[in-house]
Design an enzyme around this catalytic site. Structure first.
Site, PDB file in Angstrom:
ATOM      1  CG  HIS A  66     -64.030   6.203   6.859  1.00 42.93           C
ATOM      2  ND1 HIS A  66     -63.966   4.863   7.097  1.00 42.93           N
ATOM      3  CD2 HIS A  66     -65.048   6.654   7.616  1.00 42.93           C
ATOM      4  CE1 HIS A  66     -64.906   4.505   7.956  1.00 42.93           C
ATOM      5  NE2 HIS A  66     -65.570   5.580   8.281  1.00 42.93           N
ATOM      6  CG  HIS A 125     -73.444   8.760  10.007  1.00 40.43           C
ATOM      7  ND1 HIS A 125     -73.412   8.680  11.379  1.00 40.43           N
ATOM      8  CD2 HIS A 125     -72.331   8.144   9.560  1.00 40.43           C
ATOM      9  CE1 HIS A 125     -72.309   8.050  11.737  1.00 40.43           C
ATOM     10  NE2 HIS A 125     -71.629   7.719  10.659  1.00 40.43           N
TER      11      HIS A 125
HETATM   12 MG   LIG Z   1     -68.883   8.316   6.720  1.00 42.02          MG
END
Ligand SMILES: [Mg+2]
Length: 373
Positions: free
Chosen positions: A184, A283
């Site tokens: 992240h 994504h």
């Molecule tokens: Mg990601």
């Protein structure tokens, strides 16, 4: 057929678009520039003036024409182009009365493998979520291994905690289950290289976004020092940006159909990866229902589409926005056999959708300095 109107709708943190034609066909699309949905809506309104009266079938032409019209770049523009492009493909599919995937070359698979993104939590909570997901039929799980609390830990403690977590999850689910590790964007390059080397024994399918997405070259330097497949690309909007990741050690690209130019441009990005025998792990969190449906259409037609992430759909206000959602059955998205994207926007219900919670405070380290992200 001519485009009559293009209207953006902002709800939750989604930007939807509805394109209406003079034949009565209506298409819908979604931007996933979720940080600033009103910015995308503003770009859509500007693009709408250029598209009114145009042929909706000319998706390739409209993408380049709008992309180059203002010589500006970025995610608000990518989001607007993406939403409009999805809507035009929805219209194409409805015009020919076939699902979009039939217009993209046809089905290369029967269904699209889903990867459930596990929520943050204690080690015990995350392990319990992983076990429950496997019992539901999932064969791929994504672990948000870098938890918010890790910012406050020092190097050794942080890595030790992350390794304990991934070890416990692997032990609980066994080797039949693929695990993706999401860092992240929270680590520094050296920090992440040290951590990723310790993840190797747990055979992650990929490690995603170790560092902030500011430099492809920095990502490449990390990829060169690690021995697990690396994934990146969720903030990138064009084939030219993805080319740089592909040339710098990425193993799985992560295009998002809601910012990477919709179906037209994302399909080409996937082909570029295919030319290098690389995979696509799109994504798709926190996408809304229309972008998710568009991703599944691509997934049915793109050979190197590997697995598509999602969060539990019953925890999102999705059904207030569309008449149905693409169901996940036994760990796979089951595409709807309907013309276009197979989804209809419930415009009248959008006003009743609560706004998405605002972004939390920027993460800080124990000394109060702003952390990586
Ligand atoms: Mg990601």
């Amino acid at each position: 057929m001519k485009i009559e109107s293009i209207e953006p709708y902002v709800a939750h943190n989604w930007t939807f678009v509805r394109v209406t034609t003079d034949t009565g066909l209506v298409g819908v699309g979604e931007s996933t520039f979720f940080g600033f949905p009103e910015a995308t809506a503003a770009v859509i309104r500007t693009f709408a003036d250029a598209l009114r009266g145009e042929d909706p079938m000319r998706t390739e032409y409209h993408f380049l024409s709008l992309y180059r019209a203002y010589s500006m770049r970025g995610m608000a523009i990518g989001g607007a182009l993406s939403a409009i492009d999805q809507a035009l493909w929805d219209i194409k599919g409805k015009h020919f009365e076939v699902p979009v995937y039939d217009l993209l070359g046809g089905r290369v698979r029967d269904k699209v493998r889903a990867m459930l993104v596990l929520p943050y939590g204690t080690l015990e909570e995350v392990v319990a979520e992983a076990v429950a997901a496997v019992e539901e039929g999932y064969t791929a799980l994504k672990v948000l291994l870098f938890e918010p609390g890790h910012h406050l830990m020092r190097h050794a403690e942080k890595i030790a905690d992350m390794v304990a977590r991934i070890a416990a999850i692997r032990k609980a689910v066994g080797d039949e289950i693929d695990l993706g590790i999401e860092l992240h964007r929270n680590m520094a390059p050296g920090d992440s290289v040290a951590a990723i080397r310790e993840f190797e024994p747990f055979r992650p399918m990929f490690v995603e976004d170790p560092i902030p997405p500011d430099s492809v070259l920095s990502f490449g330097a990390i990829a060169a020092k690690t021995r697990v497949p690396m994934a990146a690309g969720e903030r990138n909007t064009t084939i030219w940006e993805f080319r740089e990741y592909i040339e710098n050690g990425v193993a799985h690209i992560r295009p998002d159909v809601g910012i990477a130019g919709g179906i037209t441009h994302t399909k080409k990005i996937c082909a570029l990866a295919e030319a290098h025998h690389l995979g696509v792990i799109p994504h798709a969190v926190p996408s809304g229902p229309v972008a998710t449906a568009a991703q599944v259409q691509l997934g049915m037609a793109v050979p190197n589409w590997e697995v598509q992430e999602h969060r539990r759909q019953d925890q999102e206000p999705w059904t207030l926005a569309v008449q149905h959602i693409v169901p996940v059955v036994n760990g796979f998205f089951e595409p709807v056999d309907a013309p276009g994207l197979g989804i209809e926007l419930k415009v009248d219900a959008l006003g009743g959708i609560p706004p998405a919670p605002p972004a939390g405070p920027t993460a800080v380290r124990e000394d109060g300095a702003v952390a990586f992200r």
